[in-house]
Structures are given as structure tokens and as C-alpha cells.
Design a protein around this motif. Structure first.
Motif, PDB file in Angstrom:
ATOM      1  N   LEU A   1       0.865  -1.188   0.000  1.00 34.15           N
ATOM      2  CA  LEU A   1       0.000   0.000   0.000  1.00 34.15           C
ATOM      3  C   LEU A   1       0.892   1.225   0.000  1.00 34.15           C
ATOM      4  CD1 LEU A   1      -2.394  -1.038   2.918  1.00 34.15           C
ATOM      5  CD2 LEU A   1      -2.831  -1.328   0.487  1.00 34.15           C
ATOM      6  N   VAL A   2       0.594   2.189  -0.851  1.00 38.76           N
ATOM      7  CA  VAL A   2       1.362   3.436  -0.901  1.00 38.76           C
ATOM      8  C   VAL A   2       0.457   4.565  -0.410  1.00 38.76           C
ATOM      9  CG1 VAL A   2       2.603   5.074  -2.351  1.00 38.76           C
ATOM     10  CG2 VAL A   2       2.824   2.614  -2.775  1.00 38.76           C
ATOM     11  N   PHE A   3       0.929   5.280   0.621  1.00 38.95           N
ATOM     12  CA  PHE A   3       0.140   6.326   1.275  1.00 38.95           C
ATOM     13  C   PHE A   3       0.663   7.712   0.905  1.00 38.95           C
ATOM     14  CE2 PHE A   3      -0.747   2.674   3.826  1.00 38.95           C
ATOM     15  CZ  PHE A   3      -2.010   2.873   4.346  1.00 38.95           C
ATOM     16  N   ARG A   4      -0.278   8.619   0.780  1.00 36.51           N
ATOM     17  CA  ARG A   4      -0.001  10.055   0.752  1.00 36.51           C
ATOM     18  C   ARG A   4      -0.753  10.671   1.920  1.00 36.51           C
ATOM     19  NH1 ARG A   4      -1.358  12.450  -5.010  1.00 36.51           N
ATOM     20  NH2 ARG A   4      -0.491  14.295  -3.996  1.00 36.51           N
ATOM     21  N   PHE A   5      -0.106  11.565   2.646  1.00 39.89           N
ATOM     22  CA  PHE A   5      -0.661  12.022   3.921  1.00 39.89           C
ATOM     23  C   PHE A   5      -1.474  13.313   3.816  1.00 39.89           C
ATOM     24  CE2 PHE A   5       2.748   9.193   4.994  1.00 39.89           C
ATOM     25  CZ  PHE A   5       2.254   8.489   6.070  1.00 39.89           C
ATOM     26  N   GLY A   6      -1.404  14.025   2.694  1.00 39.87           N
ATOM     27  CA  GLY A   6      -2.124  15.286   2.632  1.00 39.87           C
ATOM     28  C   GLY A   6      -1.609  16.251   3.682  1.00 39.87           C
ATOM     29  N   MET A   7      -2.507  17.006   4.305  1.00 38.59           N
ATOM     30  CA  MET A   7      -2.115  17.987   5.318  1.00 38.59           C
ATOM     31  C   MET A   7      -2.337  17.490   6.733  1.00 38.59           C
ATOM     32  SD  MET A   7      -3.464  21.537   3.621  1.00 38.59           S
ATOM     33  CE  MET A   7      -2.653  22.519   4.862  1.00 38.59           C
ATOM     34  N   SER A   8      -3.151  16.454   6.915  1.00 36.73           N
ATOM     35  CA  SER A   8      -3.485  16.043   8.286  1.00 36.73           C
ATOM     36  C   SER A   8      -3.353  14.545   8.508  1.00 36.73           C
ATOM     37  CB  SER A   8      -4.916  16.484   8.627  1.00 36.73           C
ATOM     38  OG  SER A   8      -5.845  15.856   7.749  1.00 36.73           O
TER      39      SER A   8
END
Length: 363
Positions: free
Chosen positions: A45-52
Motif C-alpha cells: 500500500l502506498v500512502f499520501r498524507f495530505g495535510m493532516s
């Protein structure tokens, strides 16, 4: 969770392990069954965290709000490793592929990152201000809003200076550093004493990583995480720094002049905290108050503000009712007996009464 926006994870296993590797602003998790004979292939799984977005380890019975993906432990009572994202700007996707439009990581792939920037300075992306280019993940994968402010602040680079103007100078600096006449010791000293922008894009994030890792060793629950970062910041959200919105709508914090490509008319400055001991200003002479002005002041003092009139109106009505009753009682109630008045006083009262009626009398 039912409200999560990410795809369903098909991986199922009673006992599995999780490993992770980061690249810039992305994180890859690999789920692997502890028993290879169980037949469950690993899942990435590849995650992007955004701002929060963040990960949090907590008791399974006390899940935080916005825990959109949860990995449960086998201990008793169980705990959950949760991907928490209140603003839902973060995301995950299945597979192990990084985003194609992201360049080398500023932390783990520094040399490749540096070469990728310097060999592509002819790209039109570098026609923009340096503060905006630092958020371009094609070249600066891992640099975010607070990091760009700290990097430019340390180098005293105006945030709205043209990016190519700033970075072209690094080519000459790089050529001098590779001068064969310099010893290795002098090259290292020169690099340490005069770090350039690309070097700080690597070392400044490393400072944050080390600070957070040290905090985690001292406090496994990461209590005081925000205070650790706030103490480290020198420019971002710091009192006394100026701020402007760039053309992408992000706020850049800086000190000094913004630079030639700055937007017009939007400069804001956060005042520094006032010292508790301030020099007293000389007192102005008191103006003369005329009788007419004094009368107006007294009249104004007697009239309550409009905001208070409604609150006091009921009390005044009640007081008026009580006063009216008391006045009527005074009319119908017999006057109490007065003490006996001496003859000399009675005589003076009679004389005053006659004078009031126009009569005359001898004292």
C-alpha cells in the motif's frame, strides 16, 4: 472505516507483519503473512498524507475519530495501528509503485535529487519564484510548506526571487568545490561553512527526523510532538515574520524583502509579542473642561448604553412600581409623632411662614 475514501484492502491474515519505507512525501507499507505456507501473498500500500494524515497506535477499544484504515494486533487487549486523516486529503492505493511525477527523495536519494534539479534548470517550471518551485514534487520531493520557509530563511533568500536565478549560481559553486587543487579537508570545510539551497533541502528535513526520533525514544506515545516541532521552527508561524500568499494559494513566511516576483498588496506581518515592561509615554496635559462640556458628561454618565438599557428597563419599571406604592402609602399613612420642639424654634418657624405669605413680623 465506512467513510474512508481509499480502496478496500484485499489482504487477510490472522498473523502478519508490517514493514515500511518512505520516499519523499509517500510511504509504502508491505503486509506479509508470518506463515508463508498460508498462501497469502504480500500486499503493498502506498500512502499520501495530505495535510493532516498520520499513523497512530492506540487501544482497539478507543479508536480515534477519522481512523480510516486499521491494523489490529494479536495481544490482549488488542491495539490498532490507525491511519488517521481528519481532513481526508490523504489517500492510499494498492501496489508498490511510487507516483511517476515525483522526483528523487530529498532525504534518501540526495545525489540523484541534486542532479535532477541542476540538469533540468531549462525547464519552464524554474521561471517561477523559488518559494513556489520548492513545492514542486517533480524536483523537490519531500519539501513542504514549513520546510521551504525554514530553508529560505536560513539562506536569507527572498522567497519571490526567480528560481533559476537562485539555482544557476549553484553550478559555479559546484565547479569551485570540485577544484582538484583543493584538499579533501578543505572541500569538506567549504561545504560545511557554506551550504547551498539543495544541501539544506536534505539537512533541514533530517534535523526534523532526528528531533522526532529522539522525542519518540523519550516518549513512546509522542506526547508533546507539536511542542517539539514548534521549538525547532525559526521562521514558519514565528512572531515578527512576514507572510504572503503565493500564486498557488499557500502562505510563505519570511523575513526581509519578499523579492521581485512578489504578489502586490497582500503583505502581512505578525507583530512580535510585546515586552511586559514598556517605556511609559509622557502624559498629555489635561484639556480644560467648560461648564457646558461638564454638564454633557454628567448627562451621558446618567444615561446607560443601549446595550444595557433593555437589561435595566425591567429593574427601573420594578423600582418605579415600588416607589409609586411607597408614595401612595405616604399619602394615606399618618405621620409619626414628632418630638417636642422648643418654643424659640416654633417662633422662628412661624415668622418664616409669615414671610413666605408676604407678612411682616419682628424678630
Amino acid at each position: 472505516s465506512a467513510v474512508g475514501r481509499g480502496p478496500e484492502v484485499p489482504f487477510r491474515s490472522e498473523a502478519y507483519g508490517i514493514s515500511a519505507v518512505a520516499r519523499g512525501k509517500e510511504l509504502r507499507l508491505t503486509l506479509s503473512a508470518l506463515d508463508p505456507a498460508a498462501g497469502h501473498p504480500p500486499q503493498d500500500l502506498v500512502f499520501r498524507f495530505g495535510m493532516s494524515g498520520s499513523f497512530r497506535l492506540c487501544p482497539a477499544a478507543e479508536l480515534p475519530r477519522h481512523a480510516h484504515l486499521r491494523f489490529l494486533t494479536r495481544e490482549s487487549p488488542p491495539r490498532a495501528l490507525c491511519f488517521v486523516d481528519p481532513r481526508r486529503f490523504g489517500s492510499w492505493r494498492l501496489g508498490d509503485a511510487w507516483q511517476a511525477e515525483r522526483g528523487p527523495c530529498v532525504v534518501s536519494e540526495y545525489q540523484a535529487f541534486r542532479e535532477n534539479v541542476l540538469k533540468n534548470l531549462g525547464d519552464r517550471a524554474f521561471d517561477k519564484p523559488i518559494c513556489e518551485v520548492l513545492l514542486n514534487q517533480k524536483y523537490f520531493n519531500g519539501i513542504g510548506n514549513y520546510l521551504r520557509a525554514e530553508i529560505l530563511y536560513r539562506l536569507k533568500i527572498p522567497p519571490f526571487e526567480k528560481a533559476r536565478t537562485v539555482l544557476e549560481a549553484l553550478k559555479e559553486q559546484e565547479r569551485r568545490r570540485k577544484d582538484p587543487s583543493l584538499t579533501l579537508c578543505k572541500k569538506v570545510k567549504l561545504r560545511q561553512e557554506n551550504p547551498d539551497l539543495l544541501e539544506l533541502c536534505h539537512t533541514v528535513p533530517m534535523e526534523v527526523i532526528h528531533a522526532m526520533a529522539e522525542k519518540q525514544l523519550l516518549d513512546p506515545e509522542l506526547l508533546g510532538y507539536n511542542s517539539t516541532l514548534e521549538n525547532w521552527l525559526q521562521c514558519y508561524l514565528v512572531h515578527g515574520m512576514s507572510s504572503l500568499r503565493d500564486r498557488s494559494g499557500r502562505t510563505i513566511w519570511f523575513q526581509g524583502e519578499p523579492g521581485p516576483m512578489a504578489p502586490k498588496g497582500e503583505l502581512r506581518k505578525t507583530p512580535r509579542k510585546k515586552s511586559p515592561q514598556l517605556k511609559a509615554e509622557p502624559e498629555a496635559p489635561s484639556p480644560k473642561v467648560t461648564p457646558h462640556a461638564l454638564k454633557q458628561r454628567r448627562r451621558a454618565a446618567g444615561n446607560p448604553p443601549k446595550s444595557e438599557e433593555k437589561e435595566e428597563e425591567k429593574e427601573e419599571q420594578a423600582d418605579g412600581a415600588r416607589k409609586g406604592c411607597a408614595h401612595r402609602r405616604r399619602k394615606v399613612t399618618a405621620a409619626p409623632a414628632l418630638p417636642e420642639v422648643p418654643p424659640s424654634v416654633r417662633r422662628s418657624c412661624r415668622i418664616s411662614a409669615r414671610r413666605g405669605k408676604g407678612e411682616t413680623g419682628s424678630p
